[in-house]
Design a protein around this motif. Structure first.
Motif, mmCIF file in Angstrom:
data_model
loop_
_atom_site.group_PDB
_atom_site.id
_atom_site.type_symbol
_atom_site.label_atom_id
_atom_site.label_comp_id
_atom_site.label_asym_id
_atom_site.label_seq_id
_atom_site.Cartn_x
_atom_site.Cartn_y
_atom_site.Cartn_z
ATOM 1 N N TRP A 15 0.688 -1.243 0.062
ATOM 2 C CA TRP A 15 -0.054 -0.127 0.017
ATOM 3 C C TRP A 15 0.678 1.287 0.097
ATOM 4 O O TRP A 15 0.521 1.953 -0.831
ATOM 5 C CB TRP A 15 -0.928 0.049 1.277
ATOM 6 N N ARG A 16 1.980 1.327 0.909
ATOM 7 C CA ARG A 16 2.860 2.422 0.930
ATOM 8 C C ARG A 16 3.606 2.669 -0.435
ATOM 9 O O ARG A 16 3.669 3.557 -0.983
ATOM 10 C CB ARG A 16 3.670 2.271 2.226
ATOM 11 N N ASP B 72 2.330 1.641 -3.303
ATOM 12 C CA ASP B 72 1.264 2.321 -4.306
ATOM 13 C C ASP B 72 1.251 3.747 -4.087
ATOM 14 O O ASP B 72 0.853 4.534 -4.763
ATOM 15 C CB ASP B 72 -0.142 1.766 -4.230
ATOM 16 N N GLN B 73 1.126 4.320 -2.809
ATOM 17 C CA GLN B 73 0.975 5.680 -2.492
ATOM 18 C C GLN B 73 2.071 6.380 -3.140
ATOM 19 O O GLN B 73 1.756 7.565 -3.512
ATOM 20 C CB GLN B 73 0.664 6.115 -0.915
ATOM 21 N N PHE B 74 3.401 5.972 -2.602
ATOM 22 C CA PHE B 74 4.566 6.985 -3.299
ATOM 23 C C PHE B 74 4.716 6.886 -4.806
ATOM 24 O O PHE B 74 4.921 7.823 -5.388
ATOM 25 C CB PHE B 74 5.876 6.190 -2.902
ATOM 26 N N ARG B 75 4.039 5.745 -5.460
ATOM 27 C CA ARG B 75 3.942 5.678 -7.029
ATOM 28 C C ARG B 75 2.872 6.719 -7.331
ATOM 29 O O ARG B 75 3.158 7.492 -8.484
ATOM 30 C CB ARG B 75 3.377 4.342 -7.432
ATOM 31 N N LEU B 76 1.947 7.009 -6.735
ATOM 32 C CA LEU B 76 0.923 7.791 -6.727
ATOM 33 C C LEU B 76 1.369 9.312 -7.042
ATOM 34 O O LEU B 76 0.868 10.288 -7.668
ATOM 35 C CB LEU B 76 -0.433 7.703 -6.088
ATOM 36 N N LEU B 77 2.208 9.522 -6.028
ATOM 37 C CA LEU B 77 3.196 10.972 -5.941
ATOM 38 C C LEU B 77 3.911 11.092 -6.954
ATOM 39 O O LEU B 77 4.326 12.302 -7.332
ATOM 40 C CB LEU B 77 3.745 11.006 -4.568
ATOM 41 N N CYS C 42 10.509 4.439 -4.806
ATOM 42 C CA CYS C 42 9.282 3.751 -3.976
ATOM 43 C C CYS C 42 9.806 2.847 -3.041
ATOM 44 O O CYS C 42 9.330 3.124 -1.850
ATOM 45 C CB CYS C 42 8.279 3.312 -4.739
ATOM 46 N N LEU D 22 5.035 9.124 4.940
ATOM 47 C CA LEU D 22 4.149 9.459 3.858
ATOM 48 C C LEU D 22 3.520 10.928 3.756
ATOM 49 O O LEU D 22 3.423 11.618 2.809
ATOM 50 C CB LEU D 22 3.275 8.269 3.608
ATOM 51 N N GLN D 23 2.982 11.521 4.724
ATOM 52 C CA GLN D 23 2.055 12.692 5.000
ATOM 53 C C GLN D 23 3.239 13.825 4.532
ATOM 54 O O GLN D 23 2.981 14.453 3.956
ATOM 55 C CB GLN D 23 1.613 12.702 6.270
ATOM 56 N N ARG E 226 3.798 13.804 1.173
ATOM 57 C CA ARG E 226 2.718 14.341 0.434
ATOM 58 C C ARG E 226 2.659 15.998 0.453
ATOM 59 O O ARG E 226 2.167 16.681 -0.412
ATOM 60 C CB ARG E 226 1.345 13.792 0.957
#
Length: 68
Positions: free
Chosen positions: A22-23, A25-30, A37, A47-48, A51
Motif C-alpha cells: 500500500w505504501r 502504491d501511495q509513493f507511486r501515485l505521488l 518507491c 508518507l504525509q 505528500r
C-alpha cells in the motif's frame, strides 16, 4: 500491486507485506519511480510529510532526499 511484485519479504508478516504494498502504491501515485518507491518504503519515510512536500511544489528528487 500483487504480492509477486513485492521484493523479497521473507521476514515480513502477511499484514506487513500488505502495508508495504500500500505504501509503495501511495509513493507511486505521488510520481516516484519504482526504485525510489522501494527506498521510501524500506526507509520508513513519512508518507504525509512526503505528500506535503510534493503538494507544496517540492521537486521529487529533493523530497526524496529530505524524507529518506
Amino acid at each position: 500491486m500483487s504480492a509477486a511484485e513485492l521484493p523479497p519479504t521473507d521476514q515480513l508478516s502477511a499484514e506487513d507485506q500488505r502495508v508495504a504494498g500500500w505504501r509503495y502504491d501511495q509513493f507511486r501515485l505521488l510520481g516516484f519511480g519504482q526504485e525510489d518507491c522501494w527506498l521510501l518504503v524500506e526507509s520508513g519515510a513519512d508518507l504525509q510529510l512526503t505528500r506535503s512536500l510534493i503538494g507544496a511544489g517540492c521537486p521529487l528528487h529533493l523530497a526524496l532526499r529530505i524524507v529518506v
